[in-house]
Write a protein that holds these residues in place. Structure first.
Motif, PDB file in Angstrom:
ATOM      1  N   ALA A  24      61.146  35.379 -14.763  1.00 20.19           N
ATOM      2  CA  ALA A  24      62.492  35.032 -14.322  1.00 20.19           C
ATOM      3  C   ALA A  24      63.480  35.635 -15.281  1.00 20.19           C
ATOM      4  CB  ALA A  24      62.674  33.501 -14.260  1.00 20.19           C
ATOM      5  N   GLN A  25      64.700  35.816 -14.831  1.00 22.21           N
ATOM      6  CA  GLN A  25      65.729  36.365 -15.716  1.00 22.21           C
ATOM      7  C   GLN A  25      66.372  35.224 -16.482  1.00 22.21           C
ATOM      8  OE1 GLN A  25      68.582  38.861 -13.843  1.00 22.21           O
ATOM      9  NE2 GLN A  25      70.070  38.631 -15.478  1.00 22.21           N
ATOM     10  N   GLY A  26      66.661  35.430 -17.731  1.00 19.73           N
ATOM     11  CA  GLY A  26      67.293  34.388 -18.520  1.00 19.73           C
ATOM     12  C   GLY A  26      67.694  34.921 -19.862  1.00 19.73           C
ATOM     13  N   SER A  27      67.999  34.063 -20.791  1.00 20.72           N
ATOM     14  CA  SER A  27      68.371  34.467 -22.150  1.00 20.72           C
ATOM     15  C   SER A  27      67.608  33.621 -23.148  1.00 20.72           C
ATOM     16  CB  SER A  27      69.865  34.280 -22.356  1.00 20.72           C
ATOM     17  OG  SER A  27      70.187  32.915 -22.423  1.00 20.72           O
ATOM     18  N   TYR A  28      67.564  34.113 -24.348  1.00 23.87           N
ATOM     19  CA  TYR A  28      66.814  33.375 -25.358  1.00 23.87           C
ATOM     20  C   TYR A  28      67.499  32.076 -25.727  1.00 23.87           C
ATOM     21  CZ  TYR A  28      70.212  35.002 -28.828  1.00 23.87           C
ATOM     22  OH  TYR A  28      71.348  35.250 -29.528  1.00 23.87           O
ATOM     23  N   MET A  29      68.768  31.960 -25.429  1.00 26.52           N
ATOM     24  CA  MET A  29      69.475  30.730 -25.752  1.00 26.52           C
ATOM     25  C   MET A  29      69.372  29.680 -24.642  1.00 26.52           C
ATOM     26  SD  MET A  29      70.635  31.160 -28.716  1.00 26.52           S
ATOM     27  CE  MET A  29      71.793  29.800 -28.816  1.00 26.52           C
ATOM     28  N   LYS A  30      69.169  30.128 -23.400  1.00 24.27           N
ATOM     29  CA  LYS A  30      69.225  29.172 -22.270  1.00 24.27           C
ATOM     30  C   LYS A  30      68.160  29.533 -21.236  1.00 24.27           C
ATOM     31  CE  LYS A  30      72.625  26.792 -19.407  1.00 24.27           C
ATOM     32  NZ  LYS A  30      74.007  26.769 -18.938  1.00 24.27           N
ATOM     33  N   PRO A  31      66.907  29.178 -21.481  1.00 28.46           N
ATOM     34  CA  PRO A  31      65.823  29.555 -20.556  1.00 28.46           C
ATOM     35  C   PRO A  31      65.948  28.836 -19.223  1.00 28.46           C
ATOM     36  CG  PRO A  31      65.009  28.036 -22.209  1.00 28.46           C
ATOM     37  CD  PRO A  31      66.397  28.378 -22.618  1.00 28.46           C
ATOM     38  N   GLN A  68      65.781  42.111 -34.093  1.00 30.72           N
ATOM     39  CA  GLN A  68      65.037  42.347 -32.861  1.00 30.72           C
ATOM     40  C   GLN A  68      65.879  42.412 -31.588  1.00 30.72           C
ATOM     41  OE1 GLN A  68      61.656  42.845 -33.041  1.00 30.72           O
ATOM     42  NE2 GLN A  68      61.988  42.702 -35.260  1.00 30.72           N
ATOM     43  N   THR A  69      67.125  42.100 -31.672  1.00 28.36           N
ATOM     44  CA  THR A  69      67.919  41.946 -30.454  1.00 28.36           C
ATOM     45  C   THR A  69      67.887  43.191 -29.576  1.00 28.36           C
ATOM     46  OG1 THR A  69      69.395  40.391 -31.528  1.00 28.36           O
ATOM     47  CG2 THR A  69      70.204  41.449 -29.529  1.00 28.36           C
ATOM     48  N   TYR A  70      68.093  44.362 -30.219  1.00 32.51           N
ATOM     49  CA  TYR A  70      68.202  45.568 -29.387  1.00 32.51           C
ATOM     50  C   TYR A  70      66.897  45.905 -28.686  1.00 32.51           C
ATOM     51  CZ  TYR A  70      65.557  48.511 -32.629  1.00 32.51           C
ATOM     52  OH  TYR A  70      64.560  49.049 -33.382  1.00 32.51           O
ATOM     53  N   ASN A  71      65.758  45.380 -29.182  1.00 36.58           N
ATOM     54  CA  ASN A  71      64.458  45.696 -28.582  1.00 36.58           C
ATOM     55  C   ASN A  71      64.258  45.033 -27.220  1.00 36.58           C
ATOM     56  OD1 ASN A  71      63.475  47.395 -30.585  1.00 36.58           O
ATOM     57  ND2 ASN A  71      62.759  45.655 -31.828  1.00 36.58           N
ATOM     58  N   VAL A  72      64.976  43.956 -26.898  1.00 36.18           N
ATOM     59  CA  VAL A  72      64.764  43.225 -25.640  1.00 36.18           C
ATOM     60  C   VAL A  72      65.969  43.301 -24.732  1.00 36.18           C
ATOM     61  CG1 VAL A  72      63.092  41.635 -26.620  1.00 36.18           C
ATOM     62  CG2 VAL A  72      65.534  41.074 -26.722  1.00 36.18           C
ATOM     63  N   VAL A  73      66.867  44.246 -25.020  1.00 39.29           N
ATOM     64  CA  VAL A  73      68.058  44.413 -24.173  1.00 39.29           C
ATOM     65  C   VAL A  73      67.873  45.638 -23.309  1.00 39.29           C
ATOM     66  CG1 VAL A  73      70.543  44.902 -24.159  1.00 39.29           C
ATOM     67  CG2 VAL A  73      69.584  43.263 -25.794  1.00 39.29           C
ATOM     68  N   ASP A  74      68.121  45.431 -22.000  1.00 37.62           N
ATOM     69  CA  ASP A  74      68.090  46.561 -21.066  1.00 37.62           C
ATOM     70  C   ASP A  74      69.406  47.319 -21.242  1.00 37.62           C
ATOM     71  OD1 ASP A  74      68.197  48.268 -18.892  1.00 37.62           O
ATOM     72  OD2 ASP A  74      67.105  46.876 -17.570  1.00 37.62           O
ATOM     73  N   GLN A  75      69.336  48.500 -21.900  1.00 37.54           N
ATOM     74  CA  GLN A  75      70.547  49.233 -22.229  1.00 37.54           C
ATOM     75  C   GLN A  75      71.283  49.711 -20.986  1.00 37.54           C
ATOM     76  OE1 GLN A  75      71.638  49.308 -25.270  1.00 37.54           O
ATOM     77  NE2 GLN A  75      69.800  48.328 -26.144  1.00 37.54           N
ATOM     78  N   PHE A 118      69.633  41.176 -21.102  1.00 36.11           N
ATOM     79  CA  PHE A 118      68.267  40.999 -21.570  1.00 36.11           C
ATOM     80  C   PHE A 118      67.283  41.372 -20.457  1.00 36.11           C
ATOM     81  CE2 PHE A 118      70.421  38.062 -24.504  1.00 36.11           C
ATOM     82  CZ  PHE A 118      69.916  38.541 -25.708  1.00 36.11           C
ATOM     83  N   ALA A 119      66.125  41.885 -20.865  1.00 37.54           N
ATOM     84  CA  ALA A 119      65.093  42.239 -19.886  1.00 37.54           C
ATOM     85  C   ALA A 119      64.597  40.984 -19.162  1.00 37.54           C
ATOM     86  CB  ALA A 119      63.928  42.940 -20.594  1.00 37.54           C
ATOM     87  N   GLU A 120      64.144  41.168 -17.926  1.00 39.32           N
ATOM     88  CA  GLU A 120      63.723  40.028 -17.102  1.00 39.32           C
ATOM     89  C   GLU A 120      62.519  39.316 -17.687  1.00 39.32           C
ATOM     90  OE1 GLU A 120      64.906  40.800 -12.550  1.00 39.32           O
ATOM     91  OE2 GLU A 120      63.369  42.167 -13.331  1.00 39.32           O
ATOM     92  N   TRP A 121      61.726  40.059 -18.437  1.00 37.51           N
ATOM     93  CA  TRP A 121      60.504  39.445 -18.953  1.00 37.51           C
ATOM     94  C   TRP A 121      60.716  38.710 -20.272  1.00 37.51           C
ATOM     95  CZ3 TRP A 121      60.391  41.910 -23.514  1.00 37.51           C
ATOM     96  CH2 TRP A 121      60.876  43.221 -23.550  1.00 37.51           C
ATOM     97  N   PHE A 122      61.945  38.701 -20.774  1.00 39.11           N
ATOM     98  CA  PHE A 122      62.202  38.085 -22.069  1.00 39.11           C
ATOM     99  C   PHE A 122      62.945  36.763 -21.916  1.00 39.11           C
ATOM    100  CE2 PHE A 122      64.821  37.375 -25.846  1.00 39.11           C
ATOM    101  CZ  PHE A 122      63.807  37.245 -26.788  1.00 39.11           C
ATOM    102  N   HIS A 123      62.508  35.758 -22.685  1.00 36.41           N
ATOM    103  CA  HIS A 123      63.116  34.437 -22.565  1.00 36.41           C
ATOM    104  C   HIS A 123      63.438  33.795 -23.905  1.00 36.41           C
ATOM    105  CE1 HIS A 123      63.200  33.486 -18.259  1.00 36.41           C
ATOM    106  NE2 HIS A 123      62.268  34.453 -18.209  1.00 36.41           N
ATOM    107  N   GLY A 124      63.569  34.570 -24.953  1.00 36.98           N
ATOM    108  CA  GLY A 124      64.071  34.036 -26.206  1.00 36.98           C
ATOM    109  C   GLY A 124      63.207  32.935 -26.802  1.00 36.98           C
ATOM    110  N   ILE A 125      63.873  32.021 -27.492  1.00 36.68           N
ATOM    111  CA  ILE A 125      63.144  30.945 -28.188  1.00 36.68           C
ATOM    112  C   ILE A 125      62.952  29.780 -27.228  1.00 36.68           C
ATOM    113  CG2 ILE A 125      63.171  29.396 -30.164  1.00 36.68           C
ATOM    114  CD1 ILE A 125      65.012  31.379 -31.551  1.00 36.68           C
TER     115      ILE A 125
END
Length: 906
Positions: free
Chosen positions: A791-798, A853-860, A865-872
């Motif tokens: 699912a799409q989300g952010s590391y701050m708000k899964p 690490q932030t730039y590694n999981v951002v779809d430029q 953020f990439a769809e497969w990434f969900h932060g903490i």
């Protein structure tokens, strides 16, 4: 066509020829083969086997559930099934209330048939709740208080009952019992060789009750004059029956205290019966012989004073011009008062038991005004002629036989007269069926003001009226009536009536007394003030116009004041409201019963008694033939063979069966003919507004509907199978693609892990940058991110989801424990602590991620953020995100416990 073998025909209406001889031969041969059930069209003949045939168990019950009638041999369970299916509107019928009328002579098996029908109806409802079990216990409970052993029947119903089973959505929701004409006179007097109600004998069948209730030798009680032999011979059986009764009372809902009170009242009746009187020589007054004997025990059990009982039974007080005038009873009057009190106590107790059952079984929704469909079952006393057994036919037998006359009239009306009227109205040719119309005989009993019961009421009003004067009036009124025969013995109060079942001679002894059914003045008021709650309740209730007890009745304050004033001094007030006679109550109850049955579709069960001796395996041909003839079985066979029992309207017929031909049919006569021709039926008729069908036609149409349903099910099965196979192939291909993508992802992860290991080794050198972590490039998502990403989300708000979770496997981005050690060795604890905070702290992990690490999981390309990434997020949250995804889906999350990534995939 040759006639089928005798005894092999299950429906006599199917025989091409039927006369008295053939009818009797068929019934006799089937009885010899233990085939006690035979159909006459939709009517069931049941011959009492007087033994257990083993045909009422669960296996038998199962084969008569929702089956067409011709699929199984005739059976009482098939009647229950037919009523239930008709109630629901199955089998070509419109849904509606049903009533099952069980008729026959005393001892023919009506009560057992009733219990079997109720048992099967409970099975059809799949009833396993407490309510259904309570309803099953109602009949045995009422039998204990309302049945007795007679010369004709060991378990004879001495009252009539109509059981209304209430249904809602096909499920049993409650029940109501209506009782008619309890034979109260049996309490105080029985014919030679007969017994009182069963409950009196249960008092002596073990337990501590005998001592507690002051009971002694059963042979010493006046009201059990014929009971001592029965007790001595069948004590073990009575003990079992008593235990069954107590279990039934427990299950239905009678409290322990109510049961104690019931047995106390029953015992009080026996003690009342043993009160003796003597005449005082000095003033010719009558008094109780032993004030410390039975009268004291009876009064204690009833919760009243024995002195007041003595006063009520030996004298009365009239009010004349404001003065109280005491009048002593004669010995006969005192004995009549004693018996009247005993009958009243027992009669009101029985009424309370019926009321209690109804209160416990009433549907909960009925109190809120909900509507129910119902199946009524009539189990009424059978036709009786005790004179054939050396006994006498009294007032009760006249009422019982009148009720049977009424049922026969209802049968004739439904089977013959109403059929003829219907055919004539619809313009259908019909061969007239001759049958005996017993309407004139009913008029003989019920006509106003010169019927037998009306004249009895009239004579009961006269203080000097007697049984003989009443019979003289009958002889004068009905001299030319063909149904009435004057007795040749003019000195005796006797007369005869030519009933549908034969001629019966009645003895009018005590008819006026039984019809008046009056209590000694003061007895009612005395018992209303009882310290026994049960006694107080039953005597504060009101007797309705049908003779039943209504407990909800309340008297005005003025009336209660009068009662208190007159309790200690019994008075005969001329202004008292005149109550209805027993005959008038019975006429009212019959009228209401007929209304109920006319509002339902009737199903008839004709019970036959094979012999007078109650012996199994023996059939008295002459006796059985007489029963078959007077119940109109020959005429019934003819009308069922030639007639049309099922008559739906055009619209009803088309709505039910248009699916066989064309769903566009509208409901005209032509549409009906179209369906009938398509079904290849023969012998039907079309009236002005209805289709006339035989039962065989309904079965044929039902078979066609069943075939259509089976065909539809098969089509659905094949289509769903085809769709499932197509879907399976799609999913299989998708699974292959997902597997290949997953394998590619794992290979890429291994490559990245190797690169990370190289970078870690470089970081170990002193001249290298001490920055912890690595710029781990993100795994390359598939060409179809929507299929693989969680699912799409952010590391701050899964994101959250609540779908069911599937099988999961979790791994970390590190290849093994050694790699973790390399990470930890590469960045010193001091550097980590200074730059990000203490390891294992969530805020430290967030600081590390933001900085390195932030730039590694951002779809430029899309700046997100990439769809497969969900932060903490926690492991549980990752499981929730993956639970409704297909196999192979994954997500990357920042570890909360250390500096690094965790890979979760399904």
């Amino acid at each position: 066509m040759d006639r089928p073998l005798v005894g092999q025909v299950e429906d006599l209406a199917s025989l091409a020829k039927l006369d008295e001889t053939i009818l009797l031969d068929e019934v006799t041969e089937r009885y010899a083969q233990d085939k006690i059930y035979t159909y006459v069209g939709d009517i069931l003949i049941a011959v009492n086997p007087f033994k257990d045939l083993g045909i009422y168990g669960k296996d038998s019950s199962a084969i008569y559930k929702n089956r067409k009638r011709s699929a199984n041999p005739p059976h009482i369970f098939a009647v229950a099934d037919a009523a239930y299916q008709a109630l629901l509107g199955r089998g070509g019928r419109q849904p509606g209330n049903q009533c099952i009328l069980i008729s026959g002579e005393s001892g023919a098996g009506k009560t057992e048939s009733t219990k079997l029908i109720i048992k099967q109806l409970v099975e059809l409802c799949r009833g396993n709740t407490q309510l259904e079990q309570q309803i099953l216990q109602v009949n045995p409970l009422l039998e204990a208080f309302g049945n007795a052993r007679t010369n004709l029947n060991n378990n004879s119903s001495r009252f009539g009952k109509y059981i209304q089973l209430k249904f809602k959505d096909g499920h049993l929701s409650g029940a109501k019992i209506s009782e008619y004409l309890l034979e109260k006179s049996r309490v105080v007097r029985q014919n030679p060789g007969e017994e009182s109600f069963h409950i009196f004998y249960y008092l002596f069948a073990g337990g501590d009750q005998e001592r507690q209730l002051g009971l002694g030798d059963p042979g010493s009680y006046r009201y059990l004059s014929n009971g001592a032999r029965h007790l001595a011979k069948d004590l073990d059986v009575l003990s079992e029956q008593k235990a069954d009764l107590i279990n039934a009372m427990d299950l239905v809902g009678f409290t322990d205290q109510e049961q104690v009170d019931v047995f106390a009242v029953i015992a009080s009746v026996l003690h009342l019966g043993n009160i003796n009187f003597h005449v005082n020589d000095a003033d010719d007054s009558t008094s109780v012989s032993d004030s410390n004997g039975p009268v004291k025990i009876a009064a204690k059990l009833l919760g009243i004073e024995s002195s007041e009982v003595e006063a009520c039974l030996t004298c009365m007080v009239n009010v004349t011009k404001g003065e109280y005038v005491k009048r002593n009873y004669t010995m006969d009057q005192a004995e009549d008062a004693r018996e009247a009190m005993a009958k009243a106590v027992y009669g009101r107790l029985f009424g309370w038991i019926v009321n209690k059952i109804n209160c416990l079984l009433v549907p909960d929704d009925q109190k809120l005004g909900a509507s129910f469909s119902e199946i009524g079952i009539l189990d009424i006393f059978g036709f009786e002629d005790f004179a054939k057994e050396g006994g006498k036919n009294s007032f009760e037998q006249a009422c019982i036989n009148l009720a049977n006359e009424q049922l026969q009239f209802f049968f004739n009306q439904h089977i013959f007269h109403m059929e003829q009227v219907e055919y004539k109205k619809e313009g259908i040719d019909w061969t007239e069926i001759n049958f005996v119309d017993n309407k004139p005989l009913l008029d003989l009993f019920l006509a106003k003001p010169i019927g037998i019961l009306s004249l009895l009421d009239e004579e009961s009003l006269f203080p000097k009226g007697s049984d003989q004067s009443y019979v003289d009036k009958l002889n004068k009124t009905f001299t030319n009536n063909s149904y009435f025969t004057k007795s040749p013995r003019t000195t005796l109060p006797e007369f005869s009536i030519n009933h549908y079942a034969g001629k019966v001679t009645y003895t009018a002894e005590k008819w006026l007394e039984k019809n008046r059914d009056t209590l000694p003045p003061g007895v009612t008021e005395l018992l209303q003030a009882s310290s026994n709650d049960l006694v107080k309740t039953i005597f504060r209730g009101q007797i309705t116009r049908t003779g039943s007890l209504a407990l909800q009745g309340r008297r005005s304050a003025a009336n209660r004041s009068k009662q208190r004033t007159s309790r200690t001094i019994p008075m005969n007030l001329d202004t008292a409201k005149r109550k209805l006679t027993v005959g008038a109550q019975f006429k009212n109850s019959l009228a209401i019963l007929m209304e109920r049955m006319m509002a339902s579709t009737p199903i008839f069960v004709r019970c036959l008694k094979p012999n007078h001796m109650k012996e199994p395996g023996h059939l008295d041909s002459k006796f059985v033939l007489a029963q078959l003839l007077y119940t109109g079985m020959l005429e019934t066979v003819e009308i069922r063979r030639k007639g049309f029992a099922v008559r739906p309207t055009f619209v009803q017929f088309v709505d039910k069966y248009k699916i066989l031909k064309d769903l566009k049919l509208k409901g005209t006569s032509q549409d009906c003919v179209s369906i009938l021709n398509f079904a290849k039926l023969e012998g039907w008729r079309i009236g002005k507004t209805k289709v006339f069908l035989k039962y065989s036609h309904v079965e044929q149409l039902t078979e066609l509907l069943d075939k259509l349903v089976k065909s539809a099910v098969n089509i659905q099965r094949f289509v769903r199978g085809f769709q499932a196979r197509v879907e399976f192939k799609k999913r299989l291909e998708k699974a292959r693609q997902e597997k290949a993508a997953l394998e590619e992802m794992l290979r890429e992860a291994m490559r990245l892990n190797a690169e990370a290991a190289n970078k870690v080794s470089q970081l170990k050198a002193p001249e290298k940058d001490k920055t912890y972590g690595s710029r781990l490039p993100p795994p390359v998502p598939s060409s179809d991110p929507a299929s693989y990403a969680a699912a799409q989300g952010s590391y701050m708000k899964p994101q959250k989801t609540t779908a069911t979770i599937g099988t999961q496997m979790e791994t970390t981005s590190d290849s093994d424990e050694a790699l973790e050690d390399d990470f930890e060795a590469a960045a010193t604890a001091t550097n980590r602590l200074e730059r990000f905070g203490r390891e294992g702290n969530k805020q430290a992990a967030m600081n590390w991620f933001k900085e390195t690490q932030t730039y590694n999981v951002v779809d430029q390309n899309q700046n997100r953020f990439a769809e497969w990434f969900h932060g903490i997020i926690s492991r549980r949250e990752s499981e929730n995100l993956l639970r409704d995804k297909i196999l192979g889906c994954y997500l990357i999350r920042v570890s909360e416990s250390r500096f690094g990534y965790t890979l979760s995939f399904k």
